[in-house]
Design a protein around this motif. Structure first.
Motif, mmCIF file in Angstrom:
data_model
loop_
_atom_site.group_PDB
_atom_site.id
_atom_site.type_symbol
_atom_site.label_atom_id
_atom_site.label_comp_id
_atom_site.label_asym_id
_atom_site.label_seq_id
_atom_site.Cartn_x
_atom_site.Cartn_y
_atom_site.Cartn_z
ATOM 1 N N CYS A 239 -96.749 -0.642 0.015
ATOM 2 C CA CYS A 239 -98.053 -0.233 -0.514
ATOM 3 C C CYS A 239 -99.076 -1.350 -0.434
ATOM 4 O O CYS A 239 -100.247 -1.123 -0.123
ATOM 5 C CB CYS A 239 -97.901 0.241 -1.962
ATOM 6 N N TRP A 240 -98.665 -2.574 -0.697
ATOM 7 C CA TRP A 240 -99.601 -3.702 -0.680
ATOM 8 C C TRP A 240 -99.955 -4.117 0.754
ATOM 9 O O TRP A 240 -101.113 -4.309 1.082
ATOM 10 C CB TRP A 240 -98.993 -4.899 -1.426
ATOM 11 N N ARG A 241 -98.938 -4.267 1.570
ATOM 12 C CA ARG A 241 -99.165 -4.796 2.910
ATOM 13 C C ARG A 241 -99.684 -3.747 3.886
ATOM 14 O O ARG A 241 -100.409 -4.080 4.822
ATOM 15 C CB ARG A 241 -97.857 -5.374 3.458
ATOM 16 N N VAL A 242 -99.271 -2.497 3.702
ATOM 17 C CA VAL A 242 -99.607 -1.442 4.671
ATOM 18 C C VAL A 242 -100.645 -0.485 4.102
ATOM 19 O O VAL A 242 -101.699 -0.260 4.695
ATOM 20 C CB VAL A 242 -98.341 -0.656 5.082
ATOM 21 N N GLY A 243 -100.358 0.070 2.930
ATOM 22 C CA GLY A 243 -101.203 1.134 2.397
ATOM 23 C C GLY A 243 -102.589 0.688 2.013
ATOM 24 O O GLY A 243 -103.579 1.337 2.364
ATOM 25 N N ASP A 244 -102.708 -0.425 1.299
ATOM 26 C CA ASP A 244 -104.015 -0.854 0.810
ATOM 27 C C ASP A 244 -104.983 -1.142 1.947
ATOM 28 O O ASP A 244 -106.191 -0.956 1.816
ATOM 29 C CB ASP A 244 -103.864 -2.096 -0.070
ATOM 30 N N GLN A 245 -104.465 -1.618 3.070
ATOM 31 C CA GLN A 245 -105.326 -1.975 4.199
ATOM 32 C C GLN A 245 -105.295 -0.931 5.321
ATOM 33 O O GLN A 245 -105.874 -1.153 6.373
ATOM 34 C CB GLN A 245 -104.899 -3.339 4.748
ATOM 35 N N LYS A 246 -104.603 0.190 5.067
ATOM 36 C CA LYS A 246 -104.512 1.274 6.049
ATOM 37 C C LYS A 246 -104.047 0.765 7.415
ATOM 38 O O LYS A 246 -104.641 1.058 8.446
ATOM 39 C CB LYS A 246 -105.852 2.002 6.173
ATOM 40 N N LYS A 247 -102.950 0.038 7.389
ATOM 41 C CA LYS A 247 -102.417 -0.551 8.620
ATOM 42 C C LYS A 247 -101.135 0.145 9.080
ATOM 43 O O LYS A 247 -100.270 -0.473 9.697
ATOM 44 C CB LYS A 247 -102.130 -2.038 8.405
ATOM 45 N N GLU A 248 -101.014 1.438 8.773
ATOM 46 C CA GLU A 248 -99.793 2.146 9.144
ATOM 47 C C GLU A 248 -99.525 2.085 10.640
ATOM 48 O O GLU A 248 -98.366 2.016 11.075
ATOM 49 C CB GLU A 248 -99.891 3.612 8.707
ATOM 50 N N ALA A 249 -100.587 2.086 11.447
ATOM 51 C CA ALA A 249 -100.413 2.077 12.909
ATOM 52 C C ALA A 249 -99.872 0.744 13.415
ATOM 53 O O ALA A 249 -99.319 0.679 14.520
ATOM 54 C CB ALA A 249 -101.739 2.389 13.600
ATOM 55 N N GLU A 250 -99.992 -0.325 12.628
ATOM 56 C CA GLU A 250 -99.516 -1.642 13.053
ATOM 57 C C GLU A 250 -98.049 -1.860 12.725
ATOM 58 O O GLU A 250 -97.481 -2.888 13.114
ATOM 59 C CB GLU A 250 -100.366 -2.734 12.386
ATOM 60 N N TYR A 251 -97.448 -0.923 12.026
ATOM 61 C CA TYR A 251 -96.045 -1.054 11.641
ATOM 62 C C TYR A 251 -95.214 0.043 12.314
ATOM 63 O O TYR A 251 -95.762 1.043 12.769
ATOM 64 C CB TYR A 251 -95.904 -0.976 10.116
ATOM 65 N N SER B 78 -92.965 3.279 13.120
ATOM 66 C CA SER B 78 -92.985 4.635 12.572
ATOM 67 C C SER B 78 -91.632 5.032 11.992
ATOM 68 O O SER B 78 -91.454 6.155 11.545
ATOM 69 C CB SER B 78 -93.385 5.635 13.657
ATOM 70 N N SER B 79 -90.695 4.114 12.005
ATOM 71 C CA SER B 79 -89.354 4.371 11.488
ATOM 72 C C SER B 79 -88.865 3.146 10.741
ATOM 73 O O SER B 79 -89.173 2.003 11.107
ATOM 74 C CB SER B 79 -88.398 4.707 12.632
ATOM 75 N N CYS B 80 -88.105 3.380 9.690
ATOM 76 C CA CYS B 80 -87.524 2.269 8.941
ATOM 77 C C CYS B 80 -86.298 1.727 9.673
ATOM 78 O O CYS B 80 -85.756 2.360 10.586
ATOM 79 C CB CYS B 80 -87.137 2.723 7.534
ATOM 80 N N THR B 81 -85.856 0.561 9.244
ATOM 81 C CA THR B 81 -84.723 -0.120 9.862
ATOM 82 C C THR B 81 -83.598 -0.271 8.847
ATOM 83 O O THR B 81 -83.850 -0.578 7.674
ATOM 84 C CB THR B 81 -85.140 -1.514 10.367
ATOM 85 N N VAL B 82 -82.364 -0.055 9.314
ATOM 86 C CA VAL B 82 -81.193 -0.224 8.455
ATOM 87 C C VAL B 82 -80.593 -1.604 8.702
ATOM 88 O O VAL B 82 -80.257 -1.953 9.835
ATOM 89 C CB VAL B 82 -80.143 0.868 8.739
ATOM 90 N N ASP B 83 -80.470 -2.389 7.652
ATOM 91 C CA ASP B 83 -79.810 -3.690 7.726
ATOM 92 C C ASP B 83 -78.303 -3.451 7.608
ATOM 93 O O ASP B 83 -77.804 -3.082 6.543
ATOM 94 C CB ASP B 83 -80.313 -4.584 6.594
ATOM 95 N N ALA B 84 -77.564 -3.659 8.715
ATOM 96 C CA ALA B 84 -76.142 -3.321 8.756
ATOM 97 C C ALA B 84 -75.342 -4.102 7.715
ATOM 98 O O ALA B 84 -74.445 -3.550 7.062
ATOM 99 C CB ALA B 84 -75.586 -3.569 10.154
#
Length: 552
Positions: free
Chosen positions: A417-429, A431-437
């Motif tokens: 929310c802080w790094r992506v949502g507040d600055q509307k930077k969804e396109a810079e991240y 589109s899928s989450c990552t699983v740490d094995a």
């Protein structure tokens, strides 16, 4: 200005607004020779005076004295019952009234509808003795629909009259009920009579009045519009066989909210279908012009995806669709940024999407520990909406805290929310989450150790219990989850045992526990029955047998 001049000016202003209503006028220019009305499509219509009009000074003073609202209205805004609010300006020496609310001259501007059904309905506009009944959801929308239908009939050349009931039941300043003349004023303008089919559009205050309506005059068609949410929703399921036998072509139109969007359902009777035409096109009709302009507008300015929604259910479906970069609803019940959904507070991710190397999609859902009360209920509701929206997603797993093994790129989910949502930077991240094995392995091992400890504690009782069965089912769930992660993600994880064997153990113990509980219930019933019999004998003076009589 005398009182008589004021009353004449009031009638003049109301008559002007009533005349404007026939073409859904968005602007009225009051001139010395009459009024010029601009319809929603930009067409100009001039209506000349039938009598000598009041002077502009009298009209201006009457507007200020009798029509201006000083409660919550903007500067120079007038309000008239039955006609809404209008901004008052002056231009080239004329008085200009501009509607503060959008006017519509086509049904498509108010509700989406099947194009073919609409075409069939409008093909009957040129025929006599047609009945169209419109049930709407929402009072304001009902009035707008009646005005739009009357306007599209008038603007397409039909001779249409509009009957609108008084907006207010009582005129306090006169001490009597308001009538149509109070709202509409007398006929003071020269309205050219159309040569087309005659129509009457009737707006009802009470939906039950539709059963009391008398048939219109011969060869006159009618549209009856009323507000009735129950009837509108019922009519959406109507069929051709729902109509009463009649020779008159009849149509039912239900305007309801579907995903908070007004939607019209149109049903034609067999008599209406017999005379309706699919090949009839009117090039200059208001709906044709409106649709052409809308298509051109959408081509030049494609609509953007909605990010603000009316319900959490809509937010959940937008999240699952994975097209909009973000989505919100009023409050903090549910919102999302990219592939991560949140609820209640910004460090509470409750769902996340992971795309596997094989092209499959996994949805992980979960919540942080320690959530109780109203907070837990809100989160449960949000998770339920997401679950309902992902019925077609085969790979769904409910886990504990998503932050245990999921990240968005290198970013922890509780910082999205802080790094992506507040600055509307969804396109810079991603589109899928990552699983740490490694963290996923720790999570599975931790779940297994807790399940083993719970089973060990439950096994201290030699009899079968539901708790023991639940422990075996948890072991089966852990084993299934581990096997699914190995298959979907292509990673190596420690073996968690045979899920089918755990399931069989759990099922067997669960069955034995049910039998044991049934036996215990029978014993409780027998003991209670004996106790009741002993109490009854004691009440009757009969001494109960001494259970210790064999002891000397």
């Amino acid at each position: 200005m005398t009182n008589e001049e004021n009353e004449i000016a009031i009638d003049y202003i109301r008559a002007a607004l009533t005349t404007t209503r026939l073409v859904a006028g968005r602007e009225v220019v009051i001139r010395h020779d009459g009024i010029t009305v601009t319809d929603p499509l930009g067409g100009k219509h001039h209506f000349g005076n039938l009598e000598t009009p009041p002077s502009f000074d009298v009209i201006n003073e009457t507007l200020q004295r009798s029509f201006y609202s000083y409660t919550g209205s903007r500067d120079r805004e007038m309000k008239a019952s039955g006609h809404g609010a209008w901004a008052v300006t002056e231009k080239n020496g004329n008085i200009v009234l501009k509607a503060t609310k959008k006017r519509n001259a086509a049904l498509e501007a108010l509700a989406t509808a099947d194009a073919e059904s609409l075409s069939l309905m409008r093909s009957l506009y040129g025929l006599p003795n047609v009945d169209i009944f419109v049930a709407c959801e929402g009072d304001t929308r009902t009035k707008d629909v009646a005005f739009a239908l009357a306007s599209e009939l008038n603007l397409s050349g039909r001779n249409t009259s509009l009957n609108v009931p008084p907006e207010y039941a009582h005129r306090w300043n006169s001490g009597r009920n308001e009538d149509a003349l109070d709202q509409e004023g007398p006929a003071l303008f020269d309205v050219p009579k159309k040569v087309g089919q005659e129509w009457v559009v009737e707006l009802l205050n009470d939906s039950r009045d539709r059963f009391k309506l008398s048939p219109p005059a011969a060869d006159v068609s009618r549209i009856v519009v009323f507000e009735d949410e129950r009837a509108a929703n019922s009519w959406t399921r109507a069929t051709e066989g729902s109509f009463a036998p009649s020779r008159r072509p009849a149509i039912m139109v239900a305007i309801t909210l579907v995903d908070s969007a007004p939607t019209a359902t149109i049903i034609l009777s067999s008599a209406a279908k017999a005379v309706a035409r699919t090949d009839l096109r009117e090039d200059n009709a208001p709906w044709t012009v409106y649709n052409e302009r809308k298509a051109a507008r959408l081509k030049s300015r494609p609509p953007v995806l909605k990010t603000w929604h009316q319900t959490t259910d809509q937010v959940a479906r937008a999240f699952v669709a994975r097209q909009a970069p973000r989505g919100f609803v009023s409050g903090s019940s549910l919102w999302f940024h990219g592939p991560v959904a949140f609820s209640e507070y910004r460090k509470n991710p409750i769902a996340a999407f992971v795309d596997t190397p094989s092209g499959k999609t996994i949805l992980f859902s979960g919540r942080a520990s320690g959530q109780l009360g109203t907070l837990a209920g809100t989160v449960s509701g949000a998770l339920g909406d997401i679950d309902n929206a992902t019925k077609a997603t085969p790979f769904r797993f409910h886990v504990g805290e998503l932050t245990d093994f999921l990240t968005l790129g290198d970013l922890p989910l509780d910082e999205v929310c802080w790094r992506v949502g507040d600055q509307k930077k969804e396109a810079e991240y991603p589109s899928s989450c990552t699983v740490d094995a490694a963290k996923l392995e720790q999570y599975i091992v931790k779940r297994r150790s807790h399940a083993d400890a719970a089973l060990e504690k439950a096994s201290k009782q030699s009899v079968a219990t539901y708790t023991k069965a639940a422990c075996w089912k948890e072991l089966a769930s852990i084993a299934e989850f581990r096997d699914a992660m190995v298959e979907l993600l292509g990673i190596s994880l420690p073996d968690m045992g045979d899920a089918e064997e755990f399931k069989a153990n759990g099922k067997a113990i669960d069955g034995a526990a049910r039998v044991r509980q049934a036996d215990l219930e029978k014993a409780r019933v027998t003991a209670k029955q004996r106790e009741n019999e002993a109490i009854a004998r004691a009440n009757q003076g009969v001494q109960a047998p001494n259970p210790f009589r064999h002891i000397r």
